[in-house]
Structures are given as structure tokens and as C-alpha cells.
Scaffold this motif. Structure first.
Motif, PDB file in Angstrom:
ATOM      1  N   GLU A  41       0.823  -1.212   0.000  1.00  6.37           N
ATOM      2  CA  GLU A  41       0.000   0.000   0.000  1.00  6.37           C
ATOM      3  C   GLU A  41       0.859   1.265   0.000  1.00  6.37           C
ATOM      4  O   GLU A  41       1.999   1.266   0.465  1.00  6.37           O
ATOM      5  N   PHE A  42       0.268   2.349  -0.520  1.00  4.97           N
ATOM      6  CA  PHE A  42       0.986   3.630  -0.519  1.00  4.97           C
ATOM      7  C   PHE A  42       1.376   3.970   0.918  1.00  4.97           C
ATOM      8  O   PHE A  42       0.549   3.900   1.831  1.00  4.97           O
ATOM      9  N   PRO A  43       2.643   4.330   1.164  1.00  4.99           N
ATOM     10  CA  PRO A  43       3.154   4.431   2.540  1.00  4.99           C
ATOM     11  C   PRO A  43       2.787   5.736   3.252  1.00  4.99           C
ATOM     12  O   PRO A  43       3.654   6.552   3.614  1.00  4.99           O
ATOM     13  N   ILE A  44       1.511   5.914   3.496  1.00  3.78           N
ATOM     14  CA  ILE A  44       1.025   7.158   4.102  1.00  3.78           C
ATOM     15  C   ILE A  44       1.665   7.396   5.467  1.00  3.78           C
ATOM     16  O   ILE A  44       2.181   8.482   5.760  1.00  3.78           O
ATOM     17  N   GLN A  45       1.648   6.359   6.333  1.00  2.00           N
ATOM     18  CA  GLN A  45       2.163   6.561   7.694  1.00  2.00           C
ATOM     19  C   GLN A  45       3.683   6.704   7.712  1.00  2.00           C
ATOM     20  O   GLN A  45       4.234   7.449   8.531  1.00  2.00           O
ATOM     21  N   SER A  46       4.364   6.018   6.802  1.00  2.00           N
ATOM     22  CA  SER A  46       5.826   6.172   6.717  1.00  2.00           C
ATOM     23  C   SER A  46       6.193   7.587   6.282  1.00  2.00           C
ATOM     24  O   SER A  46       7.141   8.184   6.796  1.00  2.00           O
ATOM     25  N   ILE A  47       5.435   8.125   5.331  1.00  2.88           N
ATOM     26  CA  ILE A  47       5.685   9.492   4.870  1.00  2.88           C
ATOM     27  C   ILE A  47       5.396  10.482   6.001  1.00  2.88           C
ATOM     28  O   ILE A  47       6.161  11.429   6.230  1.00  2.88           O
ATOM     29  N   GLN A  48       4.281  10.269   6.711  1.00  3.30           N
ATOM     30  CA  GLN A  48       3.962  11.147   7.844  1.00  3.30           C
ATOM     31  C   GLN A  48       5.095  11.141   8.860  1.00  3.30           C
ATOM     32  O   GLN A  48       5.504  12.200   9.354  1.00  3.30           O
ATOM     33  N   GLN A 109      -2.071   8.303  -8.508  1.00  2.00           N
ATOM     34  CA  GLN A 109      -2.119   7.592  -7.230  1.00  2.00           C
ATOM     35  C   GLN A 109      -1.147   8.195  -6.217  1.00  2.00           C
ATOM     36  O   GLN A 109      -1.476   8.339  -5.040  1.00  2.00           O
ATOM     37  N   ILE A 110       0.048   8.549  -6.694  1.00  2.10           N
ATOM     38  CA  ILE A 110       1.038   9.155  -5.799  1.00  2.10           C
ATOM     39  C   ILE A 110       0.552  10.520  -5.323  1.00  2.10           C
ATOM     40  O   ILE A 110       0.619  10.826  -4.112  1.00  2.10           O
ATOM     41  N   LEU A 111       0.050  11.325  -6.243  1.00  2.00           N
ATOM     42  CA  LEU A 111      -0.435  12.656  -5.880  1.00  2.00           C
ATOM     43  C   LEU A 111      -1.605  12.568  -4.901  1.00  2.00           C
ATOM     44  O   LEU A 111      -1.675  13.330  -3.930  1.00  2.00           O
ATOM     45  N   ASP A 112      -2.506  11.633  -5.158  1.00  2.29           N
ATOM     46  CA  ASP A 112      -3.646  11.438  -4.251  1.00  2.29           C
ATOM     47  C   ASP A 112      -3.177  10.920  -2.886  1.00  2.29           C
ATOM     48  O   ASP A 112      -3.717  11.328  -1.849  1.00  2.29           O
ATOM     49  N   GLY A 113      -2.188  10.032  -2.906  1.00  2.00           N
ATOM     50  CA  GLY A 113      -1.660   9.508  -1.653  1.00  2.00           C
ATOM     51  C   GLY A 113      -1.019  10.592  -0.807  1.00  2.00           C
ATOM     52  O   GLY A 113      -1.185  10.629   0.417  1.00  2.00           O
ATOM     53  N   LEU A 114      -0.300  11.490  -1.457  1.00  2.00           N
ATOM     54  CA  LEU A 114       0.316  12.609  -0.738  1.00  2.00           C
ATOM     55  C   LEU A 114      -0.741  13.532  -0.128  1.00  2.00           C
ATOM     56  O   LEU A 114      -0.542  14.089   0.962  1.00  2.00           O
ATOM     57  N   LYS A 115      -1.888  13.667  -0.819  1.00  6.50           N
ATOM     58  CA  LYS A 115      -2.993  14.461  -0.257  1.00  6.50           C
ATOM     59  C   LYS A 115      -3.519  13.859   1.034  1.00  6.50           C
ATOM     60  O   LYS A 115      -3.970  14.566   1.935  1.00  6.50           O
ATOM     61  N   ASP A 116      -3.488  12.505   1.095  1.00  4.13           N
ATOM     62  CA  ASP A 116      -3.936  11.837   2.318  1.00  4.13           C
ATOM     63  C   ASP A 116      -2.953  12.042   3.470  1.00  4.13           C
ATOM     64  O   ASP A 116      -3.316  11.847   4.639  1.00  4.13           O
ATOM     65  N   SER A 119      -2.231  18.407   3.065  1.00  2.25           N
ATOM     66  CA  SER A 119      -2.535  19.242   1.901  1.00  2.25           C
ATOM     67  C   SER A 119      -1.243  19.898   1.409  1.00  2.25           C
ATOM     68  O   SER A 119      -0.335  20.177   2.193  1.00  2.25           O
ATOM     69  N   TYR A 120      -1.158  20.095   0.103  1.00  2.00           N
ATOM     70  CA  TYR A 120       0.028  20.705  -0.486  1.00  2.00           C
ATOM     71  C   TYR A 120      -0.354  21.390  -1.785  1.00  2.00           C
ATOM     72  O   TYR A 120      -1.433  21.157  -2.355  1.00  2.00           O
ATOM     73  N   ASP A 121       0.542  22.246  -2.275  1.00  2.00           N
ATOM     74  CA  ASP A 121       0.327  22.963  -3.526  1.00  2.00           C
ATOM     75  C   ASP A 121       0.850  22.091  -4.673  1.00  2.00           C
ATOM     76  O   ASP A 121       2.061  21.919  -4.827  1.00  2.00           O
ATOM     77  N   LYS A 122      -0.064  21.555  -5.447  1.00  2.00           N
ATOM     78  CA  LYS A 122       0.297  20.634  -6.520  1.00  2.00           C
ATOM     79  C   LYS A 122       1.221  21.301  -7.550  1.00  2.00           C
ATOM     80  O   LYS A 122       2.087  20.644  -8.151  1.00  2.00           O
ATOM     81  N   LYS A 123       1.068  22.619  -7.743  1.00  2.00           N
ATOM     82  CA  LYS A 123       1.882  23.329  -8.725  1.00  2.00           C
ATOM     83  C   LYS A 123       3.354  23.415  -8.291  1.00  2.00           C
ATOM     84  O   LYS A 123       4.255  23.510  -9.118  1.00  2.00           O
TER      85      LYS A 123
END
Length: 621
Positions: A41-48, A109-116, A119-123
């Protein structure tokens, strides 16, 4: 200076790592947080965790890097199916919807995962992709203590590459030679993992652990080696291989091998997990291990020829084959060898970040000539006293606080000498598959029954599985044929002959379970059937508290050596938090738990004999 987040995901062993130019700030596998072993799975908690450890937000990052290039993988998939058509039609029809719906939209998927995550500025976001084997190469070379070195990466498959030889100089990596799918050392080894009843991508270390029970002098083992080389793999002088796809099914099928053809070839039936292990299974495990070692040595020789370097760095899943690493070290081809402790896909998250830092941003590289920049692989989260006390309150756990390190190590040593098994939870969690003294289960090494006790009553796993010794660096050379440090438990070395007990010549005719009870040395719990051991050398610089504990053991026994196995049970990942540690402690027959400077004794815990509350069924691994 560049602040970069590296990510690996969507295959197995998802992970994240964050660097600030040459400084590796944090890295962790997602499985440790989700408690799902080898999760993809996309590593949401590892990134956090990585962002919290660094103090950065996503908007403050200079880049986010994914560890491989999905379009190249898709190209390989299409070309492979085309080459083998009409074979593989069922597999093609099953896999294409997944690729079309998920893999080709990986960027989203990566961009959506980072949103989870936040929040960040996609640009503002710079999203980059690194080639798979470059990620492995970067994970090994850049954290090493070498200004220049040969680079060897070996795994199952990335995009097209299955192995690569490169050279690193300063901040540059050049890939000099590659081997391509479907010809793969990693997939060859995984095919035997599958045939012998273990899970692919997780059971390869079981195959390596089973091999020493094989008889190297038996005609059957020699015939197995001949059969492998004659029918399955053609080994070239440069270490490259050609696999006879008549016997394999991984390229376009849903299984690793054509089982009937293998059954006929080896005169065995494909083993299931429940089947009893026989001497024939052990001999076959030894045969493929020896063939793999031969290939790795040839690849090492080719790396030496191409680079003329005295140094070698290694990564990729096959680099976790510490027996092959030990043979390569013993060959004397290179003066120094560094193996990335997180050699698999998890470590490629770190490699992707490093590859972009030096290759894309062209930052200068600062080399730590003493021990490299991996910080002992202690890159995961640390838990404070506040979190320990919260856990105590939630579980009504009973503990005593030991104020000094000297007091803690002295009390712990006394329990170890009473043949107690101790869960040892300290500091930052290790990155990679090995427990290195911060999330470890420890025991005295000179109890002849300790190997089977830990396997059956604490780890709940196969009784043949070996354990590694953690040894004071200064004692390691007195005990083992080891001429270098082994801080990451990735080199196998033989016990010195002076410490060996003789084994009956007819031992290979003794049933496996009985043979395991034959003492091989004073430290039978960490001495394998062939007198080998997967050694971890411990220094005061890398892990001062673990070093103190081993020194205390040395004062009592003469040598600073302990059994060290990962703090987990079968089917579960290494423990991450105090809650994980206490739960594992209560669910097993572990005697003592140490979390930082708090000690827990099993008989003092509430409901410690309540089987319904604490005894659960563990998943197979």
C-alpha cells in the motif's frame, strides 16, 4: 542543499525515506505502522513519520521521487506477452485491467496519496521517477564510506534489469552492464523457494536457512547441482545467466514454475507448507544455494574486472543472501564490501531520493570515511517516556523503572543468564529486515535448547530456522573467521575450529528434528549445522546501550555474545511502538520485556495467563 522524499510502493515492502542533501534523516517501512507484513500500500504513515522527523512539509520539499519507472515496466510486460503469445493469455487478461486502471495512472495515485498525508500545492510539487536498479545502486553507494567503488545490484526484476554492475565515483554513478528479464538470479532463487513450499518475496531467507541441513558430500546434492546447471540455468563466465523458460512460468503465467516438469526433473513432488521436510528437500535447498553463490562470485569477479576497484557495494533482494555475501567477502576480490542493510525494495525508497539528490540536483557528496551515513540503520521512530506511560495506563501494564543504564544492563544480564528470553526495545527502530539491537528478542547463546525454544514458543515458526549472534566487535574475531566488521548482520562467517564440537559423520542420516539437537559448539543457539553464523558486530559508537549489555554479558561469561532475533512473531512485522512490543510480549512465552528503561516481568502482568485475551492465531509467513 536538497530536501527530498523517496517512496517505494505498489509491489511489496512499501517504504519512505527523507534526506537533506547528504544527511539521511529518517526511513521506515509501511508494514511497521499498518502491521501488515510486506504491505504494498501507498506508505502514508511512513511518509507522515518522515515529515515529522524532518520538520518539513510537502511544500518545503525540493522533490518527491518514486523508486522505479512504471511505463518501462509496462513496456516489459507487453513485450514479454507478445514474445510468448499465445502462451499467457489468461495471465494477460487478468493483469491488463490492473495495469490500465492502476499502474498507468501511478502519478495520480502518488499525488492522491500525498494528499492523504497532508494538503500541499500541486503546482509546487516536483515529482520524479528513478530507474529501479539505479535506486538500488544509489542506496548502496551514496551511504557507503567509499569515495569510489564497484556497485553490484541483484534482484528479481525492476523495469527490465535483473542485475547490474556499475561504478560510483564521488557523486556520480555509471551503470556499466545489465542483465535483463526473464533471466534473473532472484527469480531463479524464488522459483526454488516456491517449489520447496515457502512464499515468494518473503520465504527466500527460509530457503537460505534450510540449505545448511543439506549434505554437501551426498551424491544426491551433487546430482541436483548438475541437474540445475544442465536443465534450468546456463551460467556464463561473467556471471550472467540464461534461464530455460521451458521450466518457468513467471514470465507470462500465474505461477513461478511448471510444477510437473520440476517434479520429473528432481524426482520429488512440489512441497506444500504443511509437508514434512525431508533430507531431499534440504539437499535441494543446498544445491540452489551453492549455485547462487557461484553466480554471485562470478558477478563479483566481473565487477572487479570492469571497475578495478578495491571496494564493492551491494543492494537488491539477492544482496540479503548473507551466505553468498560471506563467500564473496572471503574470496578476497575486494578489500572492503558494504551491503545496504535495507537491500530490498524498501531501501530503494532511500536510493531513489539519493539518486535524484546527486544525479538530478548535482549536489556535492560528503563521504563519512569511518562508517558511512546509514546511522547504524537506526532511522525509524523513537518513543518517549510519555508514550510508554500512556501504554502502561491503557493496558494496566506493570513495570519498574531502572534509572541507570548500568542498572538496566546488570538486571537484564542476570535474567539472560537464567535462560530467560528478553524483548529488548530501545531508541529508534531499524530500517530494513534485520533487528540490530533496538527491536530485538535476546537470549543467552550457550543454552543448547534455546534455538528450538525461541522458534516454537516465542516466534511460532519452523524449528529449523537459525538465529544470529550479536557479538562485541572485539570478540568477533576471537570467535569467528571474520576479517571485517559486520554491523548489519549481512555477512555469514564460520565459527573458528577451536570452538567447534565434532558432529557424528552419520549425522545426515539422523531425522532433521533430532539433528537440530546435536550441539555444534558452546554457543549452539547461534551456530548453524555447518558451523556458520550470521554475525552482527556491535560497537559502542553505533549502539552504546546494546554494547553495554554485551559487555555485561562478557563480564559474566567470558564473551560478549547473545542470540539476537527480530522482535516479532510469525507472520507479523518487526514491532514499532511500545503497544506493539507489549502485545507481542503478552502473546508469546517471552519472560521479560524492556522498553527504554522500563522493565516488565510476565508473571507481574494482569491476565498474563488469560489465553483468550492474549493468545492469538498468527499468520503464516
Amino acid at each position: 542543499m536538497s530536501k527530498i522524499l523517496g517512496i517505494s510502493a505498489f509491489y511489496h515492502d512499501s517504504a519512505a525515506a527523507i534526506i537533506d542533501n547528504h544527511d539521511i534523516i529518517a526511513a521506515a517501512q509501511e508494514e511497521r505502522f499498518t502491521r501488515v507484513k510486506h504491505t504494498s500500500e501507498f506508505p502514508i504513515q511512513s511518509i507522515q513519520y518522515c515529515l515529522e522527523a524532518s520538520g518539513y512539509t510537502i511544500d518545503e520539499l525540493d522533490a518527491v521521487v518514486f523508486y522505479d519507472k512504471p511505463f518501462l515496466k509496462f513496456e516489459r510486460l507487453l513485450e514479454t506477452y507478445y514474445a510468448y503469445a499465445p502462451r499467457g493469455l489468461v495471465s494477460f487478461l487478468k493483469s491488463m485491467p490492473i495495469w490500465l486502471n492502476e499502474k498507468l495512472f501511478l502519478k495520480k495515485q502518488i499525488l492522491d496519496g500525498l494528499k492523504d498525508v497532508q494538503s500541499y500545492d500541486k503546482k509546487k510539487l516536483k515529482l520524479l521517477f528513478s530507474e529501479h536498479h539505479l535506486s538500488h545502486a544509489a542506496s548502496a553507494f551514496y551511504p557507503s564510506s567509499f569515495e569510489e567503488s564497484a556497485i553490484l545490484t541483484i534482484d528479481g526484476v525492476g523495469e527490465w534489469a535483473t542485475a547490474s554492475i556499475g561504478k560510483g565515483v564521488g557523486n556520480k554513478i555509471s551503470i556499466l552492464k545489465e542483465m535483463h528479464f526473464p533471466h534473473s538470479v532472484g527469480l531463479l532463487y524464488s522459483a526454488f523457494t516456491y517449489y520447496l513450499g515457502f512464499k515468494v518475496n518473503s520465504g527466500e531467507y527460509k530457503l537460505m536457512g534450510l540449505a545448511p541441513y543439506g549434505d554437501p558430500n551426498s551424491l544426491q546434492t551433487k546430482n541436483y547441482i548438475k541437474t540445475i546447471k544442465t536443465n534450468l540455468v546456463d551460467i556464463k563466465s561473467d556471471g550472467s545467466i540464461w534461464l530455460n523458460q521451458k521450466y518457468f512460468n513467471y514470465a507470462v503465467g500465474l505461477r513461478m514454475i511448471h510444477s510437473n516438469k520440476w517434479n520429473e526433473l528432481f524426482g520429488l513432488q512440489e512441497r506444500t507448507e504443511e509437508d514434512e521436510l525431508t533430507q531431499s528437500h534440504c539437499n535441494l535447498a543446498l544445491a540452489i544455494q551453492l549455485v547462487t553463490e557461484e553466480i554471485v562470485l562470478l558477478l563479483g569477479r566481473e565487477a572487479k574486472r570492469l571497475t578495478s576497484s578495491d571496494n564493492l557495494v551491494m543492494a537488491g533482494g539477492v544482496a540479503l543472501n548473507c551466505v553468498a555475501n560471506g563467500k564473496l567477502q572471503a574470496s578476497g576480490l575486494f578489500k572492503s564490501i558494504f551491503v545496504q542493510p535495507a537491500s530490498g525494495d524498501a531501501g530503494a525508497s532511500l536510493g531513489a531520493a539519493l539518486a535524484v539528490n546527486y544525479g538530478y540536483f548535482n549536489n556535492n557528496r560528503k563521504v563519512d570515511s569511518s562508517s558511512g551515513s546509514m546511522k547504524g540503520a537506526y532511522l525509524g521512530p523513537y518513543y518517549s517516556e510519555k508514550e510508554i506511560l500512556q501504554m502502561n495506563a491503557a493496558y494496566k501494564a506493570v513495570s519498574i523503572k531502572i534509572e541507570s543504564d548500568e542498572g538496566l544492563t546488570a538486571i537484564c544480564t542476570q535474567h539472560l543468564l537464567e535462560n530467560k528470553v528478553v524483548g529488548w526495545f530501545q531508541g529508534r527502530m531499524e530500517f530494513g529486515p534485520r533487528a540490530l539491537g533496538n527491536r530485538s528478542i535476546l537470549a543467552i547463546a550457550n543454552d543448547a535448547d534455546m534455538q528450538q525454544k525461541i522458534n516454537l514458543k516465542i516466534k511460532y515458526r519452523e524449528s529449523f530456522r537459525p538465529f544470529a549472534p550479536s557479538v562485541l566487535k572485539e570478540d568477533a574475531k576471537l570467535l569467528f573467521e571474520l576479517d571485517s566488521d559486520s554491523p548489519y548482520m549481512l555477512m555469514v562467517s564460520s565459527l573458528k575450529e577451536v570452538h567447534r564440537f565434532s558432529i557424528p559423520k552419520e549425522s545426515f542420516s539422523i531425522p532433521l528434528k533430532e539433528r537440530m539437537s546435536i550441539p555444534r559448539s558452546k554457543w549452539s543457539a547461534v551456530t548453524h549445522m555447518d558451523y556458520s553464523a550470521r554475525v552482527q558486530t556491535v560497537t559502542e559508537l553505533e549502539n552504546p546501550l546494546f554494547y553495554k549489555l554485551l559487555k555485561q554479558v562478557k563480564m559474566e561469561t567470558g564473551f560478549g555474545i547473545l542470540v539476537n532475533t527480530s522482535f516479532n512473531v510469525r507472520g507479523e512485522p518487526l514491532v514499532c511502538s511500545p503497544v506493539d512490543a507489549y502485545s507481542c510480549f503478552m502473546n508469546t512465552e517471552m519472560d521479560v520485556l524492556v522498553i527504554n528503561n522500563y522493565m516488565y516481568f510476565k508473571e507481574n502482568q494482569p491476565d498474563w495467563q488469560n489465553n483468550k485475551k492474549w493468545k492469538k492465531q498468527f499468520k503464516k509467513d
